[in-house]
Design a protein around this motif. Structure first.
Motif, PDB file in Angstrom:
ATOM      1  N   SER A  87      72.131 -76.157  32.851  1.00 18.99           N
ATOM      2  CA  SER A  87      71.720 -77.572  32.845  1.00 18.99           C
ATOM      3  C   SER A  87      71.195 -78.041  34.200  1.00 18.99           C
ATOM      4  O   SER A  87      70.593 -79.107  34.294  1.00 18.99           O
ATOM      5  N   MET A  88      71.465 -77.243  35.254  1.00 16.54           N
ATOM      6  CA  MET A  88      71.125 -77.677  36.617  1.00 16.54           C
ATOM      7  C   MET A  88      69.993 -76.871  37.261  1.00 16.54           C
ATOM      8  O   MET A  88      69.560 -77.206  38.363  1.00 16.54           O
ATOM      9  N   THR A  89      69.569 -75.784  36.630  1.00 16.78           N
ATOM     10  CA  THR A  89      68.689 -74.827  37.319  1.00 16.78           C
ATOM     11  C   THR A  89      67.335 -74.678  36.614  1.00 16.78           C
ATOM     12  O   THR A  89      67.225 -74.958  35.417  1.00 16.78           O
ATOM     13  N   PRO A  90      66.326 -74.180  37.338  1.00 19.98           N
ATOM     14  CA  PRO A  90      65.113 -73.722  36.662  1.00 19.98           C
ATOM     15  C   PRO A  90      65.488 -72.614  35.677  1.00 19.98           C
ATOM     16  O   PRO A  90      66.472 -71.901  35.908  1.00 19.98           O
ATOM     17  N   PRO A  91      64.750 -72.465  34.579  1.00 20.70           N
ATOM     18  CA  PRO A  91      65.090 -71.418  33.611  1.00 20.70           C
ATOM     19  C   PRO A  91      65.038 -70.026  34.248  1.00 20.70           C
ATOM     20  O   PRO A  91      64.193 -69.771  35.094  1.00 20.70           O
ATOM     21  N   PHE A  92      65.990 -69.150  33.835  1.00 19.83           N
ATOM     22  CA  PHE A  92      65.992 -67.778  34.362  1.00 19.83           C
ATOM     23  C   PHE A  92      66.235 -66.809  33.228  1.00 19.83           C
ATOM     24  O   PHE A  92      66.771 -67.169  32.181  1.00 19.83           O
ATOM     25  N   ASP A  93      65.805 -65.533  33.438  1.00 24.78           N
ATOM     26  CA  ASP A  93      65.866 -64.498  32.398  1.00 24.78           C
ATOM     27  C   ASP A  93      67.037 -63.552  32.579  1.00 24.78           C
ATOM     28  O   ASP A  93      67.433 -62.870  31.642  1.00 24.78           O
ATOM     29  N   MET A  94      67.537 -63.426  33.788  1.00 29.01           N
ATOM     30  CA  MET A  94      68.599 -62.463  34.061  1.00 29.01           C
ATOM     31  C   MET A  94      69.418 -62.909  35.262  1.00 29.01           C
ATOM     32  O   MET A  94      68.991 -63.769  36.025  1.00 29.01           O
ATOM     33  N   VAL A  95      70.610 -62.291  35.386  1.00 25.75           N
ATOM     34  CA  VAL A  95      71.550 -62.654  36.445  1.00 25.75           C
ATOM     35  C   VAL A  95      71.878 -61.409  37.251  1.00 25.75           C
ATOM     36  O   VAL A  95      71.972 -60.311  36.687  1.00 25.75           O
ATOM     37  N   TYR A  96      72.055 -61.574  38.558  1.00 22.07           N
ATOM     38  CA  TYR A  96      72.553 -60.505  39.433  1.00 22.07           C
ATOM     39  C   TYR A  96      73.898 -60.943  39.982  1.00 22.07           C
ATOM     40  O   TYR A  96      73.982 -61.983  40.647  1.00 22.07           O
ATOM     41  N   SER A  97      74.949 -60.157  39.713  1.00 21.95           N
ATOM     42  CA  SER A  97      76.270 -60.488  40.236  1.00 21.95           C
ATOM     43  C   SER A  97      77.183 -59.285  40.191  1.00 21.95           C
ATOM     44  O   SER A  97      77.058 -58.434  39.311  1.00 21.95           O
ATOM     45  N   ASN A  98      78.141 -59.237  41.116  1.00 23.06           N
ATOM     46  CA  ASN A  98      79.214 -58.246  41.074  1.00 23.06           C
ATOM     47  C   ASN A  98      80.550 -58.895  40.761  1.00 23.06           C
ATOM     48  O   ASN A  98      81.578 -58.212  40.740  1.00 23.06           O
ATOM     49  N   ASN A  99      80.560 -60.195  40.554  1.00 26.20           N
ATOM     50  CA  ASN A  99      81.823 -60.902  40.313  1.00 26.20           C
ATOM     51  C   ASN A  99      82.212 -60.745  38.844  1.00 26.20           C
ATOM     52  O   ASN A  99      81.460 -61.144  37.953  1.00 26.20           O
ATOM     53  N   PRO A 100      83.406 -60.165  38.563  1.00 27.16           N
ATOM     54  CA  PRO A 100      83.780 -59.859  37.177  1.00 27.16           C
ATOM     55  C   PRO A 100      83.765 -61.081  36.251  1.00 27.16           C
ATOM     56  O   PRO A 100      83.327 -60.978  35.105  1.00 27.16           O
ATOM     57  N   LEU A 101      84.245 -62.228  36.738  1.00 29.77           N
ATOM     58  CA  LEU A 101      84.239 -63.433  35.899  1.00 29.77           C
ATOM     59  C   LEU A 101      82.813 -63.896  35.611  1.00 29.77           C
ATOM     60  O   LEU A 101      82.468 -64.213  34.466  1.00 29.77           O
ATOM     61  N   VAL A 102      81.982 -63.887  36.646  1.00 30.19           N
ATOM     62  CA  VAL A 102      80.585 -64.300  36.477  1.00 30.19           C
ATOM     63  C   VAL A 102      79.887 -63.374  35.472  1.00 30.19           C
ATOM     64  O   VAL A 102      79.191 -63.826  34.555  1.00 30.19           O
TER      65      VAL A 102
END
Ligand code: ATP
Ligand code: MG
Length: 168
Positions: A87-102
Motif C-alpha cells: 500500500s506504500m510502495t511503487p509496484p514490484f515484481d520480486m523481493v530480495y531478503s535473507n530474513n526468515p520472517l520477511v
C-alpha cells in the motif's frame, strides 16, 4: 522489472551497498523499504527515517541505480504486513531478503523471493557499527563515505552515545 529490498539501515552500511549493487544487475529499478520508520533517537534505532533516506540517496548517488526509498512504519500484525508494504510502495515484481520472517510473509503472499549473498557480515552489520560508534572504535571504513558525512552533519556520534546512556 522492479524489486523490493527492506532494512532498518541504522545506519546504511557497505553490506547494504554491496547487496544493492548486486541486485541492480538483475533488475531495472529498486524499491528500498526503510523499516521501523517511526523509530529514532534510540540505541538500536538512532537515525530518523528522513536521515536514512538521505544516507541511501547520497550513498547511491554515484551509481546508475534508479531507486525509491520509502519509509515503512512497523505494524504489530504480521499477517497483513505485506499488504501494508504494497500500500506504500511503487509496484514490484520480486523481493530480495535473507530474513526468515520477511521471506515467509512474501512467499505466503505469492511473491517471488530471492536471497542475496552476505558480505562480511561480521563487520558490515548495523549492530556492530553502532557498538563501535558508542565505544569510540573505528567504524568509518564500514560505511559509504557519504554516510560518514551525514552522520557527522547531524551530530550522529554524540546522539547515539547520549541516547545509549541511562539516568542511573
Ligand atoms: P542490525 O544489526 O541493526 O539489524 P543489519 O546490518 O542487519 O543491522 P538491517 O538494516 O537489519 O542491517 O539489514 C537489512 C537487510 O540487509 C537485512 O535483510 C540483512 O540481512 C541485510 N544485510 C545486513 N548486512 C548485510 C551484509 N553484510 N551483507 C548482506 N546483507 C546484509
Ligand atoms: Mg538486521
Amino acid at each position: 522489472r522492479r524489486a523490493f529490498y527492506i532494512g532498518r539501515f541504522q545506519p546504511f552500511h557497505l553490506g547494504h551497498y554491496s547487496v544493492i549493487t548486486s541486485i541492480a544487475r538483475d533488475v531495472d529499478e529498486l524499491v528500498i523499504g526503510i523499516g521501523s520508520a517511526q523509530k529514532s533517537h534510540e540505541a538500536t534505532n538512532p537515525f530518523t527515517a528522513g536521515e536514512r533516506v538521505m544516507m541511501i540517496r547520497h550513498a547511491l548517488r554515484d551509481t546508475d541505480i534508479t531507486h525509491y526509498a520509502i519509509p515503512i512504519e512497523d505494524l504489530q500484525r504480521n499477517a497483513v504486513w505485506v499488504s501494508h508494504i504494497v500500500s506504500m510502495t511503487p509496484p514490484f515484481d520480486m523481493v530480495y531478503s535473507n530474513n526468515p520472517l520477511v521471506i515467509r510473509l512474501f512467499e505466503e503472499a505469492g511473491i517471488e523471493v530471492h536471497q542475496p549473498p552476505m558480505y562480511h557480515r561480521d563487520g558490515y552489520s548495523g549492530r556492530e557499527i553502532r557498538r563501535r560508534i558508542i565505544a569510540g572504535e573505528d567504524w568509518k571504513h564500514l560505511v559509504p563515505p557519504a554516510v560518514i558525512d551525514i552522520i557527522e552533519d547531524i551530530d550522529g556520534v554524540e546522539r547515539l552515545r547520549q541516547v545509549s546512556r541511562t539516568d542511573i
